[in-house]
Design an enzyme around this catalytic site. Structure first.
Site, PDB file in Angstrom:
ATOM      1  N   GLU A 180      14.485  -2.735  -1.187  1.00 34.58           N
ATOM      2  CA  GLU A 180      15.011  -3.250   0.083  1.00 34.58           C
ATOM      3  C   GLU A 180      15.144  -4.759  -0.069  1.00 34.58           C
ATOM      4  OE1 GLU A 180      13.933  -1.508   3.789  1.00 34.58           O
ATOM      5  OE2 GLU A 180      13.027   0.255   2.870  1.00 34.58           O
ATOM      6  N   CYS A 220      -0.155  -5.733  -0.489  1.00 32.40           N
ATOM      7  CA  CYS A 220       0.167  -4.845  -1.616  1.00 32.40           C
ATOM      8  C   CYS A 220       0.442  -5.648  -2.867  1.00 32.40           C
ATOM      9  CB  CYS A 220       1.377  -3.997  -1.263  1.00 32.40           C
ATOM     10  SG  CYS A 220       2.812  -4.996  -0.847  1.00 32.40           S
ATOM     11  N   GLU A 271       7.843   1.908  -0.247  1.00 30.32           N
ATOM     12  CA  GLU A 271       7.146   0.718  -0.759  1.00 30.32           C
ATOM     13  C   GLU A 271       5.672   1.086  -0.782  1.00 30.32           C
ATOM     14  OE1 GLU A 271       8.473  -2.612   1.614  1.00 30.32           O
ATOM     15  OE2 GLU A 271      10.524  -2.346   0.943  1.00 30.32           O
ATOM     16  N   ASN A 273      -1.448  -3.586   7.176  1.00 29.94           N
ATOM     17  CA  ASN A 273      -1.869  -4.879   6.619  1.00 29.94           C
ATOM     18  C   ASN A 273      -1.025  -6.054   7.098  1.00 29.94           C
ATOM     19  OD1 ASN A 273       0.197  -3.750   5.024  1.00 29.94           O
ATOM     20  ND2 ASN A 273      -0.385  -4.977   3.270  1.00 29.94           N
TER      21      ASN A 273
HETATM   22  P1  NAD Z   1      -1.311   4.789   4.490  1.00 29.83           P
HETATM   23  O1  NAD Z   1      -0.429   5.432   3.482  1.00 29.83           O
HETATM   24  O2  NAD Z   1      -2.653   5.341   4.706  1.00 29.83           O
HETATM   25  O3  NAD Z   1      -0.622   4.793   5.936  1.00 29.83           O
HETATM   26  C1  NAD Z   1       0.651   4.226   6.145  1.00 29.83           C
HETATM   27  C2  NAD Z   1       1.311   4.917   7.325  1.00 29.83           C
HETATM   28  O4  NAD Z   1       1.598   6.261   6.986  1.00 29.83           O
HETATM   29  C3  NAD Z   1       0.453   4.974   8.585  1.00 29.83           C
HETATM   30  O5  NAD Z   1       1.283   4.741   9.689  1.00 29.83           O
HETATM   31  C4  NAD Z   1      -0.073   6.392   8.570  1.00 29.83           C
HETATM   32  O6  NAD Z   1      -0.395   6.890   9.836  1.00 29.83           O
HETATM   33  C5  NAD Z   1       1.123   7.135   8.002  1.00 29.83           C
HETATM   34  N1  NAD Z   1       0.823   8.402   7.364  1.00 29.83           N
HETATM   35  C6  NAD Z   1      -0.306   8.771   6.714  1.00 29.83           C
HETATM   36  N2  NAD Z   1      -0.178  10.024   6.242  1.00 29.83           N
HETATM   37  C7  NAD Z   1       1.056  10.453   6.578  1.00 29.83           C
HETATM   38  C8  NAD Z   1       1.785  11.657   6.379  1.00 29.83           C
HETATM   39  N3  NAD Z   1       1.274  12.682   5.692  1.00 29.83           N
HETATM   40  N4  NAD Z   1       3.032  11.762   6.885  1.00 29.83           N
HETATM   41  C9  NAD Z   1       3.579  10.720   7.569  1.00 29.83           C
HETATM   42  N5  NAD Z   1       2.935   9.562   7.807  1.00 29.83           N
HETATM   43  C10 NAD Z   1       1.700   9.421   7.302  1.00 29.83           C
HETATM   44  O7  NAD Z   1      -1.357   3.259   4.086  1.00 29.83           O
HETATM   45  P2  NAD Z   1      -2.205   2.093   4.770  1.00 29.83           P
HETATM   46  O8  NAD Z   1      -3.636   2.342   4.456  1.00 29.83           O
HETATM   47  O9  NAD Z   1      -1.760   1.937   6.170  1.00 29.83           O
HETATM   48  O10 NAD Z   1      -1.700   0.798   3.974  1.00 29.83           O
HETATM   49  C11 NAD Z   1      -2.249   0.363   2.778  1.00 29.83           C
HETATM   50  C12 NAD Z   1      -1.429   0.853   1.602  1.00 29.83           C
HETATM   51  O11 NAD Z   1      -0.086   0.438   1.753  1.00 29.83           O
HETATM   52  C13 NAD Z   1      -1.861   0.285   0.280  1.00 29.83           C
HETATM   53  O12 NAD Z   1      -1.790   1.287  -0.700  1.00 29.83           O
HETATM   54  C14 NAD Z   1      -0.823  -0.779  -0.011  1.00 29.83           C
HETATM   55  O13 NAD Z   1      -0.662  -1.102  -1.367  1.00 29.83           O
HETATM   56  C15 NAD Z   1       0.389  -0.151   0.559  1.00 29.83           C
HETATM   57  N6  NAD Z   1       1.403  -1.154   0.897  1.00 29.83           N
HETATM   58  C16 NAD Z   1       2.501  -1.262   0.106  1.00 29.83           C
HETATM   59  C17 NAD Z   1       3.474  -2.235   0.379  1.00 29.83           C
HETATM   60  C18 NAD Z   1       4.691  -2.419  -0.492  1.00 29.83           C
HETATM   61  O14 NAD Z   1       5.581  -3.173  -0.086  1.00 29.83           O
HETATM   62  N7  NAD Z   1       4.768  -1.808  -1.646  1.00 29.83           N
HETATM   63  C19 NAD Z   1       3.310  -3.061   1.476  1.00 29.83           C
HETATM   64  C20 NAD Z   1       2.163  -2.919   2.267  1.00 29.83           C
HETATM   65  C21 NAD Z   1       1.221  -1.954   1.972  1.00 29.83           C
HETATM   66  O1  6OD Z   2       7.604  -9.863   2.135  1.00 28.45           O
HETATM   67  C1  6OD Z   2       8.056  -8.727   2.298  1.00 28.45           C
HETATM   68  O2  6OD Z   2       9.219  -8.528   2.665  1.00 28.45           O
HETATM   69  C2  6OD Z   2       7.210  -7.567   2.045  1.00 28.45           C
HETATM   70  N1  6OD Z   2       7.800  -6.361   2.166  1.00 28.45           N
HETATM   71  C3  6OD Z   2       5.913  -7.742   1.742  1.00 28.45           C
HETATM   72  C4  6OD Z   2       5.004  -6.696   1.461  1.00 28.45           C
HETATM   73  C5  6OD Z   2       3.694  -6.970   1.387  1.00 28.45           C
HETATM   74  C6  6OD Z   2       2.749  -5.948   1.148  1.00 28.45           C
HETATM   75  O3  6OD Z   2       1.652  -5.887   1.672  1.00 28.45           O
END
Ligand code: NAD
Ligand code: 6OD
Length: 485
Positions: free
Chosen positions: A466, A287, A253, A154
């Site tokens: 972090e 997120c 995260e 994202n």
């Molecule tokens: P995802 O979990 O599907 O994938 C994230 C990464 O993990 C990708 O690179 C994927 O290839 C890898 N991956 C998937 N399965 C794996 C496994 N079993 N072992 C190792 N790596 C693996 O997430 P996404 O769809 O790319 O992103 C969206 C999600 O991320 C949403 O749930 C969003 O809320 C969350 N997100 C959280 C934050 C935060 O700061 N808390 C920030 C951004 C996104």
């Molecule tokens: O602003 C940041 O440092 C951060 N980790 C944002 C995360 C956004 C989630 O999609």
């Protein structure tokens, strides 16, 4: 068409022999092929990263190491338009957002963590000893080793450098696994690393998927000292299981189902503008986005009407057009998921205030993964659309009558990433901030960031913090040295 290779030990290279397509989600166009890394390729990357720890990088004075990070930040700025174009093509996000958020933050993350690390003071104590003398205890920081960095799609460059910056500043080496949806900016950063003279093996990139591919191999590798991961909560669970046999520290995260809470005494226009941003920015794919909006009853109808008016004005269009405000979702697969929630909302009895479908767009964009920004009302707190993370441009708005009630409802979730509270009463704002069960609270604002502050979630939204000193702590091993004086 740009194909994306692996980057191992300072060289671009092929991987397992398998490759996958990189698709532009705004149009469905094929952008190029991406080399997939499997376990053997990940093994090569980890070996290079491990060797680099005892090469010039490992011996480099801290000032020189941090200067290299500064040069990498400058390298992103010098090639700003290349990064911008690549990020927009991979994600479909509007140019205006990527120019303001993704790319500048990509550079800032590298520079800022160099600055923070330069200015860290370590603990020290003068200790009385049993013989009536003294000892001095001081803490020193050492790198963990090879850090595996697993990233989502994202905010690709932003979220990757958010981890690579502090990891390298602390003297580690990294193997980055970008999302399979967004391979490009991590690969461009590899070019920058070579241009600035980063020693080979310090920054490595392995493309691929999760299970049975690069992601899982990285997590399971015995020479990977730590994993820092951003992505879905369910992926966090899989990673934790895979990491357990090699007992490595994890920073997670994860997902969210974040509340926005609007009190009747809030500045109405600010609260509407802020909630439009927090619900629909990046097509709802941040997120931190608000998918649950609670509005104090006296202003509920007016607030919903203003949100509808604002949502309906959001301009879709080609991501590279200056006026575009809404991009597509990341992929056709993700669009299917989001549209299934739009349907579920109807099945659960929601009132669809606006959106709920797919916009009609002209020829070039008709193959993209577009959906309408959607506002729903009328669901109970147990509805799946109110409980599950959708990660698209949709929010449910419901009325509330008291502070106590809204705190209970906002906290009634397995997630705990962030909340946005809009009120004119600062005392109430502070009370709410203390009562909300999550890692981040924004008062009369949203996604306003100071990179020195702790960032992370509670419950299913993550493990650890972090940002600032918290990143420095995660990416370094603290050692105490006791000297008898
Ligand atoms: P995802 O979990 O599907 O994938 C994230 C990464 O993990 C990708 O690179 C994927 O290839 C890898 N991956 C998937 N399965 C794996 C496994 N079993 N072992 C190792 N790596 C693996 O997430 P996404 O769809 O790319 O992103 C969206 C999600 O991320 C949403 O749930 C969003 O809320 C969350 N997100 C959280 C934050 C935060 O700061 N808390 C920030 C951004 C996104
Ligand atoms: O602003 C940041 O440092 C951060 N980790 C944002 C995360 C956004 C989630 O999609």
């Amino acid at each position: 068409m740009s194909d994306r290779k692996l980057f191992i030990d300072g060289k671009f290279c092929l991987g397992s022999g398998e490759r996958f397509a990189n698709i532009n989600p705004a149009t469905g166009a094929h952008l190029g092929f991406v080399e997939e890394a499997k376990a053997a390729d990940v093994g090569r990357a980890v070996a290079a990263a491990k060797a680099a720890l005892s090469g010039p990088w490992g011996r480099m004075p801290q000032a020189e190491r941090l200067a290299l990070l500064g040069a990498a930040a400058q390298g992103i700025c010098d090639r700003f338009d290349d990064f911008l174009e690549a990020e927009v093509a991979d994600t479909g996000k509007p140019l205006s957002w990527a120019r303001k958020v993704d790319i500048p933050r990509g550079a800032a993350n590298l520079q800022l963590f160099a600055d923070i690390t330069r200015n860290i003071a370590n603990e020290s104590y003068i200790t009385d000893t049993p013989d009536g003398g003294k000892a001095i205890n001081y803490a020193m920081r050492q790198p963990l080793g090879v850090v595996g960095v697993i990233c989502p799609w994202n905010l690709p460059l932003l979220l990757m450098t958010w981890k690579v910056g502090p990891a390298l500043a602390a003297g580690n080496t990294v193997v980055v696994k970008p999302s399979e949806e967004t391979p490009s900016t991590a690969t461009l950063l590899a070019e920058v690393m070579n241009d600035i003279g980063m020693p080979p093996g310090v920054y490595n990139v392995v493309h691929g998927f999760g299970p049975g591919s690069a992601g899982q191999a990285l997590v399971q590798h015995k020479d990977v000292a730590a994993i820092t991961f951003t992505g879905e909560s369910s992926t966090g669970i899989a990673i934790m299981k895979d990491a357990a046999p090699t007992l490595k520290p994890l920073s997670f995260e994860l997902g969210g189902k974040n509340p926005a809470i609007i009190f009747a005494d809030a500045d109405f226009d600010d609260a509407v503008a802020g909630t439009l941003r927090s619900s629909f920015s990046n097509c709802g794919q941040v997120c931190l986005c608000s998918e649950r909006v609670y509005v104090e009853r006296p202003i509920f109808e007016r607030f919903v009407a203003a949100m509808k008016e604002g949502a309906e004005k959001l301009r879709y269009g080609a991501p590279m057009d200056e006026g575009t405000e809404m991009g597509p979702l990341i992929s056709a697969q993700h669009r299917d998921k989001v549209l299934s929630y739009y349907q579920l909302a109807r099945d659960e009895g929601a009132n669809v205030v606006c959106g709920g479908g797919v916009p009609q767009l002209d020829d070039e964009l008709s193959g993209g993964s577009w959906v309408e920004p959607t506002i729903i009302t009328g669901l109970g707190d147990e509805a799946r659309c109110v409980r599950e993370e959708i990660f698209g441009p949709i929010c449910h708005i419901s009325p509330f009558d008291s502070e106590e009630e809204v705190i209970g409802r906002a906290n009634d979730t397995e997630y705990g990433l962030c909340a946005a509270v809009w009120t004119g009463d600062l005392k109430r704002g502070h009370r709410m901030a203390a009562a909300l069960d999550c890692g981040l609270v924004w008062l009369n604002s949203w996604f306003l960031r100071d990179l020195r502050t702790p960032f992370g979630g509670t419950g299913a939204s993550g493990i650890g913090r972090e940002g600032g000193i918290h990143s420095v702590n995660f990416y370094s091993e603290l050692k105490n040295v006791c000297v008898k004086l």
